[in-house]
Design a protein around this motif. Structure first.
Motif, short mmCIF file in Angstrom:
data_model
loop_
_atom_site.label_atom_id
_atom_site.label_comp_id
_atom_site.label_asym_id
_atom_site.label_seq_id
_atom_site.Cartn_x
_atom_site.Cartn_y
_atom_site.Cartn_z
N THR A 114 59.11 37.35 17.24
CA THR A 114 58.17 36.63 16.38
C THR A 114 57.79 37.50 15.18
OG1 THR A 114 56.15 37.50 17.41
CG2 THR A 114 57.20 35.61 18.47
N ASP A 115 56.89 36.96 14.37
CA ASP A 115 56.34 37.74 13.26
C ASP A 115 55.13 38.55 13.70
OD1 ASP A 115 58.24 36.79 11.43
OD2 ASP A 115 57.07 34.98 11.05
N GLY A 116 54.87 38.54 14.99
CA GLY A 116 53.77 39.34 15.53
C GLY A 116 52.41 38.70 15.34
N VAL A 117 51.40 39.48 15.57
CA VAL A 117 50.02 39.00 15.44
C VAL A 117 49.67 38.89 13.96
CG1 VAL A 117 47.61 39.47 15.95
CG2 VAL A 117 49.39 40.10 17.62
N GLN A 118 49.26 37.70 13.55
CA GLN A 118 48.85 37.48 12.17
C GLN A 118 47.32 37.64 12.08
OE1 GLN A 118 51.39 36.86 9.79
NE2 GLN A 118 52.50 37.46 11.66
N TYR A 163 49.19 34.20 17.08
CA TYR A 163 50.57 34.61 17.37
C TYR A 163 51.20 33.59 18.31
CZ TYR A 163 49.39 36.28 22.11
OH TYR A 163 49.00 36.35 23.41
N THR A 164 52.50 33.66 18.46
CA THR A 164 53.22 32.75 19.35
C THR A 164 53.57 33.46 20.64
OG1 THR A 164 54.13 31.53 17.48
CG2 THR A 164 55.23 31.25 19.60
N LEU A 165 53.13 32.90 21.76
CA LEU A 165 53.42 33.47 23.08
C LEU A 165 54.90 33.36 23.38
CD1 LEU A 165 51.93 34.55 25.72
CD2 LEU A 165 52.19 32.19 26.57
N ASN A 166 55.43 34.39 24.03
CA ASN A 166 56.85 34.40 24.40
C ASN A 166 57.17 33.31 25.43
OD1 ASN A 166 55.15 36.50 25.80
ND2 ASN A 166 56.88 36.49 27.21
#
Length: 625
Positions: A114-118, A163-166
């Motif tokens: 992902t792009d990580g924590v925004q 963020y998006t969870l895996n």
């Protein structure tokens, strides 16, 4: 009047104490300085100048199961109890383990990158700093420059993030199935600033575990209306989210020794478990814990029971098993979990279970959290028992005792290992659990075999396992055997009483055990935790006159282990002759064991399950008669 026979073990141990009285343990300069600063003491107790920082977290998080988007806000009141003025604050962004380009030591599939924590916004005492000039994100570390925070000063942070969870690549957290998720490390948090290292700057790369301060958490978790939420802490608004009959079952389970079916297959089919809203917000509160996690599902069953963990106050702990109905092995997990809590409270470590509930969630990992466990299903009964009690035992170490797992993994995993060895037979007496012992035997003396005191991030290969799990577990087991249950429990309780809710380092443990037992055990700590060496005993010689036998045991390797002799009689019966590891306290290379057999001995075998002997070829004596 106490008999000499009863006093003999203590006389022997006292003698060992005198011999080893001058033994000192090597100590790193930065750890030695804690004594100079007065934050820690040579007796093991916290020093008069001991301090630790803390925070109050107010978390509001939304989770969308369809998109796996985690979004929310966190308000943090951070208190600087240190004597230092802080010019920066270190945050942990653990979900960045899945960020593209981040250094990690565990594989992550491309679809989970992902792009990580925004960080959408961040304010400090209601002021917005220039992120470009004051903030730096490097992997899982986020460094924020601040107006200097003086000792005893409080500062407030407000952070909005997402963020998006895996979906896969399940490393302690992520999607379990299309309707179940275990969500950990999901919010920006302030790292530990302590008296040893200052800020905990170690990045999270996957294998190493965690180090967090004891804080207060108030959390609001919003999910779709048909999802239920289990989490660290107490659910404060059960009446707002559950149907009244479910609330009653929860209440009943918390007051009953019997197993209560809180959510059944019939309830799932009927679909009338939660309040009929598009979304529900679940409110939890936890005090004096090191982390907050939650799990959610729209189709999991829930079995629960409770028991009195503190007979002095009558305090009860509720134990939950929350699981997929397809995993039939999980139906018994509530029994394993309840028995684990019972054994921990009354037998080992014989300390009242410290939290209100313990929830075992049917997930894809084998990982512990405050009041929560994320355990994969296992078909083999013994495996399921050993996993359940191992993870629940972590409640004491590292959560009740605030271990720095990142640096000293053995200070918590070793305890969970001995916990597994001792608790599992209490649940099922047929279990003999040799977890990790063979690995110690096979790797002893190899290049990769390094002392237990090696910092966890420096461990590689087999040592990443042996130095964290079985080797320290054996060390704890041997000192328990050497001291005897009563004195060992006294010493361990001294350590727990001094350091629960705090951050003990290795020497705090060693020194507390010395103080609590009234003995200098440094010869043992050095031999087992600091020194390299091979565990190898030999049964060198056996002589007898009638039924009186003398066995000579030689310490071929440099690392001591107990002496266990199994006497095999002609009729197929056996008898064990045991000497604790104290027989090696003087640095001797051999010892003799005198015993009287019940009848003529046909064979003697040196070593038992928990004696990792690297060469067993010289461990057998056979009678020539």
């Amino acid at each position: 009047m106490i008999s000499i026979k009863k006093l003999l073990p203590f006389i022997l141990l006292f003698g060992a104490s005198i011999v080893s009285a001058q033994q000192t343990l090597p100590i790193a300069v930065n750890l030695q300085k804690t004594y100079t600063k007065g934050t820690r003491t040579a007796t093991g107790a916290p020093g008069k100048n001991y301090w630790q920082n803390t925070a109050d977290y107010k978390i509001k998080v939304n989770f969308d199961p369809k998109t796996r988007l985690v979004s929310g806000t966190v308000g943090i009141d951070y208190i600087n109890n240190s004597p230092d003025t802080l010019k920066r604050v270190q945050f942990k962004l653990y979900p960045n383990l899945y960020k593209k380009g981040v250094v990690r030591q565990m594989p992550v599939s491309a679809e989970d990158l992902t792009d990580g924590v925004q960080i959408k916004s961040l304010t400090i005492d209601n002021k917005t700093p220039d992120s470009a000039k004051t903030r730096r994100i490097n992997g899982t570390n986020m460094t924020q420059k601040v107006t200097p925070i003086a000792p005893k000063q409080k500062v407030h942070f407000d952070i909005s993030y997402a963020y998006t969870l895996n979906k896969g690549s399940h490393i302690r957290t992520g999607q379990v199935d299309t309707g179940a998720f275990f969500i950990a490390y999901f919010f920006p948090r302030i790292a530990v600033y302590d008296d040893i290292d200052g800020w905990n700057d170690y990045p999270y790369t996957g294998p190493q575990e965690f180090y967090n301060d004891f804080c207060h958490f108030s959390a609001e978790v919003t999910v779709p209306g048909d999802y239920k939420v289990w989490a660290t802490g107490d659910l404060k608004n059960a009446d707002d989210v559950y149907d009244s009959r479910i609330v009653k079952r929860i209440t009943d389970a918390g007051a009953s020794d019997k197993v209560t079916d809180i959510i059944t297959e019939q309830d799932i089919k009927a679909g009338n478990i939660t309040k009929n809203n598009t979304t529900n917000t679940w409110k939890f509160e936890a005090d004096d814990v090191t982390d907050f996690v939650f799990a959610t599902s729209n189709h999991y069953l829930w079995k629960a029971s409770s028991l009195v963990v503190d007979p002095k106050t009558g305090r009860r702990t509720r134990v939950d098993a929350v699981f997929n109905e397809k995993h039939k092995d999980y139906y018994a997990v509530v029994d394993y979990a309840r028995k684990t809590v019972e054994v921990m409270s009354y037998k080992f470590p014989k300390w009242p279970y410290p939290y209100q509930h313990e929830t075992v969630f049917d997930g894809l990992d084998q990982m512990e959290y405050p009041m929560m466990v994320n355990d994969n299903p296992l078909e083999d009964k013994a495996d399921a028992i050993e996993l359940t009690d191992h993870e629940i035992f972590h409640t004491m170490f590292p959560f009740y005792m605030g271990i720095n797992e990142t640096k000293y993994g053995w200070m918590d995993e070793g305890w969970a290992t001995i916990g597994e060895w001792l608790v599992s037979p209490e649940i099922d007496p047929s279990i003999v659990d040799p977890y990790g012992v063979a690995a110690v035997e096979q790797s002893a003396g190899h290049e990769v075999d390094v002392p237990v005191m090696t910092l966890t991030p420096m461990l590689t290969g087999t040592a990443s396992f042996t130095d964290s799990y079985p080797k320290p577990g054996l060390g704890y087991l041997y000192v328990k055997d050497m001291l005897g249950d009563e004195l060992f429990t006294k010493a361990l309780h001294y350590y727990i009483a001094q350091w629960h809710g705090k951050h003990p380092m290795p020497y705090d443990f060693f020194n507390c055990m010395n103080t609590g037992s009234g003995m200098n055990l440094n010869w043992f700590w050095k031999a087992w935790f600091f020194d390299n060496g091979v565990t190898d005993l030999a049964l060198s010689k056996v002589t007898n006159t009638g039924l009186k036998y003398t066995a000579t045991i030689t310490k071929v390797g440099s690392k001591p282990i107990p002496v266990n002799l199994t006497l095999n009689y002609a009729d197929g019966t056996t008898e064990l002759v045991h000497k604790s590891i104290a027989v090696w306290a003087n640095g001797n290379k051999s010892t003799t064991v005198n015993f009287t057999a019940k009848k003529a001995v046909k064979k003697i075998v040196l070593g038992t399950t928990y004696d990792p002997d690297s060469n067993k070829k010289d461990n057998v004596w056979t009678s020539s008669n």
